[in-house]
Structure formats: structure tokens, C-alpha cells
Design an enzyme around this catalytic site. Structure first.
Site, PDB file in Angstrom:
ATOM      1  N   ASN A 126      38.323  50.805  32.290  1.00  0.00           N
ATOM      2  CA  ASN A 126      39.300  50.056  31.487  1.00  0.00           C
ATOM      3  C   ASN A 126      38.541  49.395  30.339  1.00  0.00           C
ATOM      4  OD1 ASN A 126      41.289  48.476  30.414  1.00  0.00           O
ATOM      5  ND2 ASN A 126      41.450  47.079  32.175  1.00  0.00           N
TER       6      ASN A 126
ATOM      7  N   SER B 141      33.920  42.744  38.330  1.00  0.00           N
ATOM      8  CA  SER B 141      32.460  42.627  38.317  1.00  0.00           C
ATOM      9  C   SER B 141      31.745  43.722  39.102  1.00  0.00           C
ATOM     10  CB  SER B 141      32.031  41.242  38.808  1.00  0.00           C
ATOM     11  OG  SER B 141      32.451  40.262  37.877  1.00  0.00           O
TER      12      SER B 141
HETATM   13  P1  13P Z   1      35.001  43.611  34.800  1.00  0.00           P
HETATM   14  O1  13P Z   1      34.479  44.882  35.409  1.00  0.00           O
HETATM   15  O2  13P Z   1      34.492  43.361  33.424  1.00  0.00           O
HETATM   16  O3  13P Z   1      34.870  42.445  35.723  1.00  0.00           O
HETATM   17  O4  13P Z   1      36.588  43.835  34.580  1.00  0.00           O
HETATM   18  C1  13P Z   1      37.357  44.303  35.619  1.00  0.00           C
HETATM   19  C2  13P Z   1      38.681  44.666  35.084  1.00  0.00           C
HETATM   20  O5  13P Z   1      39.454  43.824  34.664  1.00  0.00           O
HETATM   21  C3  13P Z   1      39.023  46.097  35.031  1.00  0.00           C
HETATM   22  O6  13P Z   1      40.381  46.288  34.841  1.00  0.00           O
END
Ligand code: 13P
Length: 243
Positions: free
Chosen positions: A7, A206
Site C-alpha cells: 500500500n 510496521s
Molecule cells: P506501515 O507498514 O507503514 O506501518 O503501514 C501499514 C499500512 O497502513 C498498510 O496499509
């Protein structure tokens, strides 16, 4: 089947996006038992699709309109998303829920629009830090699911992504046991409420190459939804290798 979904949110212009995808394509391939899906912004998707030699990358959209077509300035319909060549739509990301005030009812309509177009839906759920601390994660997530889904849905075209809001972009994750337990409870709820025994549940929040092997080894985790780490080709490919 295991899934790794990138994403990109509102990051990467079309030219940078193309570079990242070219680097990813060199290193990893979709396989019969695992695949990666990229969700760039839509104008980048069209450009990237037209500029890669082989059509071997699976694309999705980060959102779609709740309306079919008409006077809805700024919106993009599921039909348009399909026409670009996307196969997936992400619906209910916590950023859409909180920043854009998307309610369970709106999300349910969006999901129906996407499914009508035979797009596959990645439906996001997840609790806030307060709810987590109060031990209310599971009832909250089950409510999100039961409000959005009903028995008429073709669940073959639905993937669920569990993203605790407090783990997004924070470098903090729940404990491994907590992730597995919540995924288990989601699977159990799908059985109880909709008689569905097989539905992929991805974890997001994360995920990096240094924790992805642990997360993906959990029994009830069927892949990952990756934000920040999906913007760097080498990091995303390393995560894919642990899937
Ligand atoms: P991070 O991997 O940056 O924590 O974001 C997760 C996310 O919102 C994916 O849709």
C-alpha cells in the site's frame, strides 16, 4: 495462498513508481502459492502498466467510490478501476475511516460496488490504542466485520487485513501471540456469523524485513499489508522472501 500487498498510500510519483516496480520485478516473481500485489495511486498505475514490458504485475486500488457513476466530483468508480486493469481494491483502511470519516455503512456500499465489478476486496479492520489497552480489540473488530459483511457476499473475492491503528507507521507491533490470537478470533467469527471456513487474513502495521519472518510463521497469518517498507524495492522483496 499467501499474499503480500504493497500500500503505497499517497507516495511515489508515476516515474518513481515505475522505477520501484522495475526493481521489484527483477527480484521477485508471483508463484502459484504466493503473490504480491501493488497499490499505487491510480494515475501511476496506468503509467506503470503501460511502461513495463510484461504484464506480470498485479495491481489494485487503495479505495473506490461508493457510487456507480455520475455527479460525484473527485471520486473514482469501481468500474474505472477495473478498466485500468486493477484486480484488487483496498477498502476500509483506518486512514479512510478516521481522516475521511468513512462509516461502516459507506464501506459496505463500497465493497458491494467493487464486488459487482468482480474486483477482489481487501477489507481492513483494526482497533485503536485505547481499545487495545482496554482489552476491547476483539469485540471491536468483530463489530467492524459484522457491520460490513452479510451472507450475500461472495467471500471467495474477499481478503481481510488486520491492521491495529497504533501499529501503523509506528515501528511498534502487537506481540506475536496477540497477532495470532486476533487472526484466530477473526477466522472463528467468520465461521460463526457467515459460515465461512476459508478466508485469508493478512497482518499490517510496521511489518519490516526484520520482523516479517516471525509474523508470517504464525499459524493464522496468511500474508501482509505493507506501508512504509513497500516503498523500497529491496526491502519489499526481502519481506516477500520470508512469506
Ligand atoms: P506501515 O507498514 O507503514 O506501518 O503501514 C501499514 C499500512 O497502513 C498498510 O496499509
Amino acid at each position: 495462498m499467501k499474499f503480500l500487498i504493497a500500500n503505497w498510500k499517497m507516495n511515489k510519483n508515476f516515474d518513481d513508481g515505475l522505477k520501484v516496480i522495475k526493481a521489484i520485478r527483477k527480484k521477485i516473481k508471483n508463484k502459484s502459492n504466493k503473490k504480491y500485489i501493488i497499490l499505487p495511486s491510480l494515475q501511476s498505475t496506468l503509467y506503470i502498466k503501460n511502461n513495463i514490458v510484461k504484464n506480470d504485475v498485479i495491481f489494485g486500488s487503495q479505495d473506490c467510490s461508493q457510487f456507480k457513476n455520475g455527479a460525484f466530483t473527485g471520486d473514482i468508480s469501481a468500474e474505472m478501476i477495473k478498466k485500468i486493469g486493477c484486480k484488487y481494491v483496498l477498502i476500509g483502511h483506518s486512514e479512510r475511516r478516521t481522516i475521511f470519516n468513512e462509516t461502516d455503512e459507506v464501506l459496505k456500499t463500497k465493497m458491494n460496488r467493487a464486488l459487482e465489478q468482480k474486483l477482489k476486496v481487501i477489507f481492513c479492520v483494526g482497533e485503536s490504542l485505547t481499545q487495545f489497552k482496554q482489552g476491547k480489540s476483539i469485540p471491536f473488530i468483530i463489530k467492524q466485520i459484522t457491520k460490513a459483511f452479510d451472507k450475500s457476499i461472495n467471500f471467495k473475492n474477499v481478503i481481510i487485513a488486520y491492521e491495529p491503528i497504533w501499529a501503523i507507521g509506528t515501528n511498534v507491533t502487537p506481540k506475536m501471540q496477540e497477532i495470532d490470537n486476533i487472526h484466530y478470533k477473526i477466522k472463528e467469527a467468520m465461521k460463526v456469523h457467515f459460515n465461512i471456513t476459508k478466508i485469508p487474513i493478512l497482518y499490517g502495521g510496521s511489518v519490516k524485513s526484520d520482523n516479517s519472518a516471525d509474523i508470517f510463521s504464525l499459524k493464522n497469518v496468511d500474508g501482509g499489508l505493507i506501508g512504509g517498507a513497500s516503498l523500497i524495492a529491496s526491502e519489499f522483496c526481502k519481506i516477500y522472501d520470508t512469506l
